[in-house]
Design a protein around this motif. Structure first.
Motif, short mmCIF file in Angstrom:
data_model
loop_
_atom_site.label_atom_id
_atom_site.label_comp_id
_atom_site.label_asym_id
_atom_site.label_seq_id
_atom_site.Cartn_x
_atom_site.Cartn_y
_atom_site.Cartn_z
N ILE A 1 46.49 31.97 42.23
CA ILE A 1 45.34 31.91 41.33
C ILE A 1 44.04 31.61 42.07
CG2 ILE A 1 44.29 30.55 39.47
CD1 ILE A 1 47.09 30.34 38.25
N MET A 2 44.07 30.66 42.98
CA MET A 2 42.83 30.25 43.64
C MET A 2 42.28 31.32 44.58
SD MET A 2 42.24 27.60 42.01
CE MET A 2 40.73 27.08 42.83
N LYS A 3 43.13 32.27 44.98
CA LYS A 3 42.65 33.35 45.86
C LYS A 3 41.98 34.47 45.08
CE LYS A 3 45.77 32.58 49.73
NZ LYS A 3 46.86 33.13 50.59
N VAL A 4 42.31 34.57 43.77
CA VAL A 4 41.74 35.68 42.99
C VAL A 4 40.92 35.22 41.78
CG1 VAL A 4 43.54 37.31 43.68
CG2 VAL A 4 43.88 35.90 41.62
N ALA A 5 40.89 33.90 41.52
CA ALA A 5 40.17 33.42 40.34
C ALA A 5 39.31 32.20 40.66
CB ALA A 5 41.16 33.10 39.22
N SER A 6 38.79 32.16 41.87
CA SER A 6 37.86 31.09 42.24
C SER A 6 36.70 31.69 43.03
CB SER A 6 38.56 30.01 43.09
OG SER A 6 38.83 30.49 44.39
N ILE A 7 35.57 31.03 42.99
CA ILE A 7 34.42 31.52 43.73
C ILE A 7 34.69 31.46 45.23
CG2 ILE A 7 33.23 29.28 43.71
CD1 ILE A 7 31.63 32.82 43.46
N GLU A 8 35.51 30.47 45.66
CA GLU A 8 35.89 30.38 47.08
C GLU A 8 36.73 31.59 47.50
OE1 GLU A 8 34.84 26.44 45.57
OE2 GLU A 8 36.36 27.88 44.90
N TRP B 1 36.57 34.55 46.26
CA TRP B 1 35.65 35.69 46.36
C TRP B 1 34.93 35.69 47.70
CZ3 TRP B 1 34.29 40.31 44.83
CH2 TRP B 1 32.98 40.76 44.99
N TYR B 2 34.45 34.54 48.11
CA TYR B 2 33.77 34.45 49.40
C TYR B 2 34.73 34.73 50.56
CZ TYR B 2 29.83 32.24 46.95
OH TYR B 2 28.78 31.98 46.11
N ASP B 3 35.97 34.25 50.45
CA ASP B 3 36.94 34.39 51.54
C ASP B 3 37.42 35.83 51.71
OD1 ASP B 3 36.79 31.71 52.09
OD2 ASP B 3 38.64 31.18 51.04
N ASP B 4 37.71 36.51 50.58
CA ASP B 4 38.32 37.84 50.67
C ASP B 4 37.94 38.67 49.45
OD1 ASP B 4 39.87 40.06 51.17
OD2 ASP B 4 41.70 38.93 51.61
N PRO B 5 36.69 39.16 49.40
CA PRO B 5 36.25 39.93 48.24
C PRO B 5 37.07 41.20 48.01
CG PRO B 5 34.63 40.06 50.02
CD PRO B 5 35.61 39.01 50.40
N ALA B 6 37.58 41.80 49.07
CA ALA B 6 38.38 43.02 48.91
C ALA B 6 39.66 42.74 48.13
CB ALA B 6 38.72 43.61 50.28
N LEU B 7 40.31 41.61 48.43
CA LEU B 7 41.52 41.22 47.70
C LEU B 7 41.20 40.99 46.23
CD1 LEU B 7 44.53 40.21 47.68
CD2 LEU B 7 43.59 37.92 48.01
N VAL B 8 40.09 40.31 45.96
CA VAL B 8 39.70 40.00 44.58
C VAL B 8 39.41 41.29 43.82
CG1 VAL B 8 37.98 38.85 43.14
CG2 VAL B 8 38.82 37.72 45.21
N LEU B 9 38.68 42.20 44.43
CA LEU B 9 38.38 43.47 43.76
C LEU B 9 39.66 44.24 43.47
CD1 LEU B 9 35.19 44.79 45.62
CD2 LEU B 9 35.33 43.60 43.42
N ASP B 10 40.58 44.26 44.43
CA ASP B 10 41.85 44.96 44.24
C ASP B 10 42.63 44.36 43.07
OD1 ASP B 10 44.03 46.81 45.14
OD2 ASP B 10 45.07 44.92 45.49
N PHE B 11 42.65 43.04 42.98
CA PHE B 11 43.37 42.36 41.91
C PHE B 11 42.82 42.75 40.54
CE2 PHE B 11 43.65 38.77 38.94
CZ PHE B 11 45.02 38.61 38.89
N TYR B 12 41.49 42.72 40.40
CA TYR B 12 40.91 43.03 39.09
C TYR B 12 40.94 44.52 38.79
CZ TYR B 12 39.78 38.16 38.63
OH TYR B 12 39.91 36.78 38.52
N ASN B 13 40.93 45.37 39.82
CA ASN B 13 41.14 46.80 39.59
C ASN B 13 42.51 47.04 38.95
OD1 ASN B 13 38.68 47.67 40.63
ND2 ASN B 13 39.48 47.94 42.70
#
Length: 231
Positions: free
Chosen positions: A35-42, A44-56
């Motif tokens: 959760i903290m890798k895809v649903a925290s502002i930290e 997003w800063y650490d790995d925006p590509a992973l976050v974008l992939d998750f929400y896609n």
């Protein structure tokens, strides 16, 4: 005579019957992700590509699921009450179920926004990529309220709860703040229904005088409450 004000506080559990997993599973993961890798502002800063992939993937998944009977009953209550849905969910199943007045506390999957200006949002149902820029030059990001960010619609939601004569809590354990604290704004006279197959009483819930706990799934519980309210 004006219809009674009814607010529905909903969470991930209402969408389970539609095939969506709850936000925080027993293993602390959401759809297999930390959760903290895809649903925290930290995150997003650490790995925006992973976050974008998750929400896609979450956005794409939405196209394969349908609103269930619990969503539809929330909408059907509008025939007898002045209903506002205050949801912690980022899916659009309440809208597709027919509800017309919805506050998304934690944002919406089908919106993206500027990384600089949270007011610059656009409707979006496609695949978001690094390099997709807002006119202000910033990277576009999911319009989701992450851990570490303010909940901008919290005050508006509190105002709705404060004037509600009937409140239904469904699909949320009421353990995650600040959303869990909304029930503390309920008027003393309000009828309150708490639907949960495994109800957990937080401090605010335990103080309520007119609380009725319904130990059922979201679909089963909404059917019971609907029949009780619409006699």
């Amino acid at each position: 005579m004006a219809n009674k004000k009814l607010s529905i506080i909903s969470g991930a559990g209402i969408s389970v019957a539609s095939g969506l997993k709850t936000f925080r599973g027993e293993d602390g993961l959401w759809e297999g992700y930390d959760i903290m890798k895809v649903a925290s502002i930290e995150g997003w800063y650490d790995d925006p590509a992973l976050v974008l992939d998750f929400y896609n993937k979450r956005r794409s998944q939405l196209k394969s699921v349908e609103p269930n009977e619990a969503h539809k009953l929330c909408a059907k209550l509008e025939e007898n009450f002045d209903v506002t849905v205050v949801t912690q969910n980022v899916d659009n199943l309440h809208e597709r179920g027919g509800s017309t007045d919805i506050i998304h506390l934690h944002g919406e999957l089908n919106k993206i926004r500027s990384s600089k200006n949270k007011k610059h949002t656009v409707h979006f149902e496609g695949i978001q990529k690094l390099g997709d820029l807002c006119p202000d030059g910033s990277q576009m990001r999911p319009d989701i309220v992450w851990f570490g960010e303010e909940v901008p619609l919290l005050d508006k939601a509190a105002e709705i709860v404060q004037v509600s004569e009937v409140i239904i809590i469904v699909g949320t354990s009421m353990q995650v703040y600040p959303a869990a604290g909304l029930i503390s704004y309920a008027p003393e006279h309000a009828e309150i229904y708490y639907i949960d197959p495994d109800p957990q009483m937080n401090f605010e819930l335990s103080r309520l005088k007119n609380l009725r706990v319904i130990q059922k799934t979201a679909v089963e519980g909404m059917e019971i409450v609907y029949q009780h309210l619409v006699k």
